[in-house]
Design a protein around this motif. Structure first.
Motif, PDB file in Angstrom:
ATOM      1  N   ARG A  43       0.809  -1.216   0.000  1.00 42.17           N
ATOM      2  CA  ARG A  43       0.000   0.000   0.000  1.00 42.17           C
ATOM      3  C   ARG A  43       0.847   1.273   0.000  1.00 42.17           C
ATOM      4  N   ASP A  44       1.947   1.259   0.755  1.00 38.99           N
ATOM      5  CA  ASP A  44       2.722   2.493   0.864  1.00 38.99           C
ATOM      6  C   ASP A  44       3.473   2.823  -0.422  1.00 38.99           C
ATOM      7  N   MET A  45       3.504   1.850  -1.367  1.00 37.59           N
ATOM      8  CA  MET A  45       4.116   2.106  -2.667  1.00 37.59           C
ATOM      9  C   MET A  45       3.066   2.446  -3.721  1.00 37.59           C
ATOM     10  N   GLY A  78      -0.923  -2.836   4.806  1.00 39.01           N
ATOM     11  CA  GLY A  78       0.488  -2.713   4.477  1.00 39.01           C
ATOM     12  C   GLY A  78       0.854  -3.553   3.283  1.00 39.01           C
ATOM     13  N   SER A  79       1.624  -4.617   3.505  1.00 35.21           N
ATOM     14  CA  SER A  79       2.055  -5.502   2.429  1.00 35.21           C
ATOM     15  C   SER A  79       1.193  -6.757   2.385  1.00 35.21           C
ATOM     16  N   GLN A 101      -7.129   5.819   7.005  1.00 38.14           N
ATOM     17  CA  GLN A 101      -6.259   4.752   6.519  1.00 38.14           C
ATOM     18  C   GLN A 101      -6.657   4.403   5.093  1.00 38.14           C
ATOM     19  N   HIS A 102      -5.746   4.624   4.161  1.00 38.28           N
ATOM     20  CA  HIS A 102      -6.130   4.420   2.753  1.00 38.28           C
ATOM     21  C   HIS A 102      -6.338   2.952   2.409  1.00 38.28           C
ATOM     22  N   GLY A 103      -5.877   2.045   3.287  1.00 38.92           N
ATOM     23  CA  GLY A 103      -6.087   0.630   3.011  1.00 38.92           C
ATOM     24  C   GLY A 103      -7.525   0.179   3.088  1.00 38.92           C
ATOM     25  N   ASP A 106      -3.030  11.465   3.202  1.00 38.89           N
ATOM     26  CA  ASP A 106      -1.986  11.070   4.139  1.00 38.89           C
ATOM     27  C   ASP A 106      -1.167  12.273   4.615  1.00 38.89           C
ATOM     28  N   GLU A 107      -0.170  12.001   5.460  1.00 41.85           N
ATOM     29  CA  GLU A 107       0.636  13.065   6.047  1.00 41.85           C
ATOM     30  C   GLU A 107       1.442  13.828   5.013  1.00 41.85           C
ATOM     31  N   ARG A 150      -5.361   9.340  -1.706  1.00 44.99           N
ATOM     32  CA  ARG A 150      -5.491   8.052  -2.387  1.00 44.99           C
ATOM     33  C   ARG A 150      -6.933   7.610  -2.273  1.00 44.99           C
ATOM     34  N   THR A 173      -5.297   8.607  -7.454  1.00 47.74           N
ATOM     35  CA  THR A 173      -4.608   9.513  -6.541  1.00 47.74           C
ATOM     36  C   THR A 173      -4.893  10.942  -6.984  1.00 47.74           C
TER      37      THR A 173
END
Length: 583
Positions: free
Chosen positions: A112-114, A299-300, A362-364, A387-388, A393, A428
């Motif tokens: 997700r962070d990518m 996350g992953s 939380q974008h997830g 996000d920060e 997203r 995005t």
């Protein structure tokens, strides 16, 4: 009010006699256009032989030929999938089957962070690992920057994807783009999930290698062993449950029920599913898919991928525990974002669409929250987590048949990136452009054609018709999903013999009787606040199901909707009832 479609009684009688089923089941089949012998035979007995050949699917043979070359030459193959269930299952299928062919394979999935899809960073990692061929599953169609990086390094990228292909003036930068949504595709079914396409490619690769001397004297792996993953990915991605998807899912659910894959066997136990018992599409959608999705939402998705590929119970059990913990965290994030999103949605009560955004969300979980907003408001929903770093997203879900990908095309001048298909999409956006995006989406959705559910329900029956035989016949019509929804029946003028709120008070337990003398229990989830009075006459839409409790099997009804009986309304002169009765 509640209506059932009119059907030809002669066609109903023919189907009833041909299949030796109840009249209710015959009505349902006829109402769904399943009334000739050939169609009925194929529908009732799905087989792989019913799958259409991949003729007309651009780059299909090119992709298979390149993979054949890679396997024979022992070139390192990188497999990369998106972080959702379709991406995880399709990457696991490709990597796992290639490994069964003794190919040199490394595999990874997006985090997700990518960001979603095949990122430049992910491609660089595959290049650094020495991959000569990369297979991107459920992503890559719109990831031109990463594809150009691979092309510059002399690495061939094969894309197996089902997302919308944006129009372009230049040739696509991949080596092969296997996607039925390409404008030049003549393959007759565009609804395959990426995992279904992956199955097609691996099956063709097996055929291509069958006569090679390198495999002389050894048996090739059976790609049918991977149908359990095909079923899970197809169900989770909400693609049409018709045609090839229905065949693959039917056979895949039977494979899943056998529990042959350690990771899925452990996951099924964690989800409360009986080992060795039949598995339904609803159980996959509500029990397995959320757990597989959970790591990718927070996350992953690596743990989900490793679970699909686990070969022993010890590793599988540890990985299933990771998925369970991730799912608990996902639920807490979802509840927090959903509550705030619904508060924001109240400001757009009169709008045709919902575009809501929040800092710190939380974008997830924005995809699942968007789906919750669709359920609550019946409008296409676009949910954006800021996000920060000041990046928004978003995730979109459709309602009423509105094409959310095209809605994003309308907002493209203000988007940084987007991709997806008509039912679901991701994007995005910079926060300062959200108002323009909202306005563009609203303009598109307000004027977009809307499709409606083909029928409110399938047939009208009495409570006496609801028995174990009927439930068994309806189960044989599974798997259900988009374009082949669960069976819904109309029951009229039922007397409420008992009504009480159960669970946390949000659900309704009913005891019903009708003029036939039959009595049945029913459960209406989420309708506790609408409890009718005892003695009231009601009409309802419901699905007959088996309720298994402490080893006892009982037939009951799952109620979708309940309302005062039309007959009662007609007696008091209700214009709505009179209009319905007149037609």
């Amino acid at each position: 009010m509640f209506t059932a479609p009119s059907v030809d009684p002669n066609a109903v009688a023919k189907v009833r006699d041909t299949l030796r089923v109840t009249a209710a089941t015959a009505k349902i089949l006829v109402a769904r256009g399943l009334d000739d012998d050939a169609t009925l035979a194929a529908f009732m007995s799905p087989r792989l032989g019913q799958l259409r050949r991949p003729e007309g699917l651009p780059d299909f043979e090119r992709a298979v030929s390149r993979l054949r070359q890679a396997v024979l030459a022992q070139e390192r193959v990188g497999v990369f999938g998106d972080y959702d269930v379709d991406g995880v299952t399709s990457s696991a299928l490709v990597a796992g089957f290639l490994r069964q062919l003794d190919a040199d394979v490394i595999v990874d999935v997006a985090a997700r962070d990518m960001g979603y899809g095949l990122s430049v960073a992910a491609m660089q990692a595959l290049l650094d690992a020495g991959c000569k061929v990369v297979v991107a599953t459920d992503c890559g169609t719109s990831d031109h920057e990463a594809l150009q990086l691979a092309a510059a390094a002399g690495v061939d990228v094969i894309i197996i994807d089902h997302h919308t292909v944006p129009p372009a003036d230049e040739a696509h930068p991949s080596y092969a783009l296997v996607n039925p949504r390409r404008l030049d595709s003549t393959f007759p079914f565009t609804g395959l999930a990426s995992v279904g396409l992956a199955f097609y490619v691996m099956a063709a690769l097996r055929t291509a290698l069958r006569d090679e001397s390198a495999f002389a004297g050894r048996s090739l792996p059976d790609v049918r062993e991977w149908l359990d993953l095909v079923a899970i990915g197809t169900i989770a991605d909400l693609v049409p449950m018709v045609g090839e998807n229905r065949v693959l899912t039917s056979l895949g659910l039977a494979t899943l029920a056998r529990g042959q894959r350690p990771g899925l066997a452990v996951l099924m136990q964690a989800a409360g599913l009986t080992p060795g018992g039949a598995v339904t599409s609803k159980q996959v959608a509500f029990k397995l898919a959320p757990r597989i999705n959970a790591p990718g939402r927070i996350g992953s998705a690596r743990a989900s991928l490793e679970l699909m590929l686990a070969t022993d119970l010890v590793a599988a059990t540890a990985l299933a525990g990771e998925l369970e913990a991730a799912n608990v965290l996902r639920r807490s994030w979802q509840d927090a974002v959903e509550g705030q999103a619904k508060t924001h949605a109240a400001a757009y009560a009169e709008a045709a669409s919902l575009v809501v955004a929040g800092s710190g969300w939380q974008h997830g979980v924005v995809g699942i929250v968007a789906a919750k907003l669709v359920d609550a408001y019946g409008k296409p929903a676009f949910v954006i987590a800021i996000d920060e770093a000041g990046v928004g997203r978003g995730s979109a879900r459709s309602a009423g048949g509105v094409d959310v990908y095209e809605a994003l095309v309308a907002a493209a001048p203000w988007l940084t990136r987007f991709g997806g298909h008509r039912a679901a999409a991701g994007f995005t956006v910079e926060p300062q452009h959200i108002d323009q995006v909202r306005a563009a989406i609203e303009t598109y959705v307000a004027s977009a054609p809307r499709s409606h559910v083909r029928m409110a329900c399938d047939a009208e029956v009495s409570l006496r018709d609801i028995d174990e035989r009927l439930v068994g016949e309806l189960e044989a019509l599974a798997p259900f999903g988009p374009e082949h929804p669960e069976i819904r029946l109309v029951l009229r003028t039922a007397t409420v013999k008992g009504a009480r709120r159960v669970g946390d008070g949000s659900h309704l337990k009913l005891e019903l009787a009708d003029a036939s003398g039959a009595i049945r229990t029913a459960i209406a989830f989420g309708q506790g606040a609408q409890a009718p009075e005892v003695g009231a006459l009601v009409d309802l839409i419901a699905t007959p199901v088996r309720n298994v409790w402490q080893g006892r099997v009982r037939v009951e009804l799952e109620v979708t909707a309940i309302a005062p009986s039309l007959a009662v309304l007609a007696e008091i002169g209700s214009p709505l009832a009179q209009a319905a009765l007149i037609g």
